[in-house]
Design an enzyme around this catalytic site. Structure first.
Site, mmCIF file in Angstrom:
data_model
loop_
_atom_site.group_PDB
_atom_site.id
_atom_site.type_symbol
_atom_site.label_atom_id
_atom_site.label_comp_id
_atom_site.label_asym_id
_atom_site.label_seq_id
_atom_site.Cartn_x
_atom_site.Cartn_y
_atom_site.Cartn_z
ATOM 1 N N SER A 1 1.284 0.180 -2.990
ATOM 2 C CA SER A 1 2.019 1.375 -2.574
ATOM 3 C C SER A 1 1.353 2.611 -3.170
ATOM 4 O O SER A 1 0.180 2.561 -3.542
ATOM 5 C CB SER A 1 3.486 1.256 -3.000
ATOM 6 O OG SER A 1 4.265 2.254 -2.378
ATOM 7 N N ASN A 2 2.055 3.711 -3.265
ATOM 8 C CA ASN A 2 1.471 4.948 -3.808
ATOM 9 C C ASN A 2 2.555 5.767 -4.501
ATOM 10 O O ASN A 2 3.709 5.342 -4.578
ATOM 11 C CB ASN A 2 0.792 5.742 -2.683
ATOM 12 C CG ASN A 2 1.763 6.061 -1.568
ATOM 13 O OD1 ASN A 2 2.749 6.779 -1.770
ATOM 14 N ND2 ASN A 2 1.527 5.499 -0.395
#
Ligand code: CTP
Length: 208
Positions: free
Chosen positions: A21-22
């Site tokens: 993810s980020n």
């Protein structure tokens, strides 16, 4: 107007307990949803996982992966007059998703094979007809050339340029470009303030 808005990160699972993810918090997307609702627009908020409370008046569609986000957007796009892509969509996902938890092998590295995710905003904006499409461009350094390239490549009417420091932060500075290259600077300001200014700039001349 009825506005389809993507927000937050996507999560791309590796196994039942791990994902890629980020740093996106969803703050900018949720602030834009609130600002649009305050101006009398309707909002379909397709959102990746965030710790935020979504605006009560939005139609909220929670998703996890980029592929889920695209499927949810496709379901709602035909009923909407505009799309605003604020989500930090993971550009790649693991080629394989293990149903069982991946085990550690003592002393051995692990290589991940990644495959590209669909470009959600470009897919929707390709067939937008007279509808409005707005994107964000996250660039390090002076990203004007790249932001304008994305505006054209994704068939957008406006692109909002921000830097990596905006991700997950409460404040940001933005540069907004339209399709004829007109530019406007906003901020530095808190995201709810920026969202109001953006909505006024982009949707100001359009009746709710
Ligand atoms: N976007 C999208 N789907 C993707 C990637 C991006 O809908 N798979 C949207 C984002 O919501 C944003 C815009 O496209 O509105 C630009 O996102 P950005 O991450 O800056 O650009 P990318 O097209 O992913 O290019 P790169 O990461 O190579 O800079």
């Amino acid at each position: 107007m009825r506005v389809l808005l993507t927000a937050g990160p996507t999560r791309e699972p590796l196994d039942p307990v791990r994902f890629l993810s980020n740093r996106s918090s969803g703050r900018m997307g949720y602030a834009l949803a609130r600002a649009l609702l305050a101006e009398g627009h309707q909002v379909v908020l397709v959102t990746g996982p965030t710790a935020l409370r979504p605006p009560a008046k939005a139609k909220v569609v929670p998703v996890e992966t980029a592929e889920d986000m695209l499927a949810a957007c496709r379901r709602h796009w035909s009923d909407c007059d505009a799309v605003v892509g604020v989500a930090a969509v993971a550009d790649y996902r693991p080629a394989r998703h293990s149903g069982d938890k991946l085990k550690r092998t003592e002393g051995q590295g692990l290589s991940l094979e990644l495959v590209p995710n669909p470009d959600i905003l470009a897919t929707l904006a390709k067939d937008k007809g007279g509808r409005l499409a707005v994107g964000f461009a996250l660039e390090s350094g002076d990203g004007k050339v790249e932001a304008l390239r994305k505006l054209r490549a994704k068939n957008l009417d406006f692109v909002v340029l921000n830097g990596p420091e905006a991700q997950g932060a409460e404040q940001a500075s933005l540069r907004v470009f339209d399709a004829i290259g007109k530019e406007r600077h906003l901020g530095p300001a808190r995201k709810p303030t920026l969202a109001k200014q953006l909505v006024r700039w982009i949707f100001g001349r359009i009746p709710a």
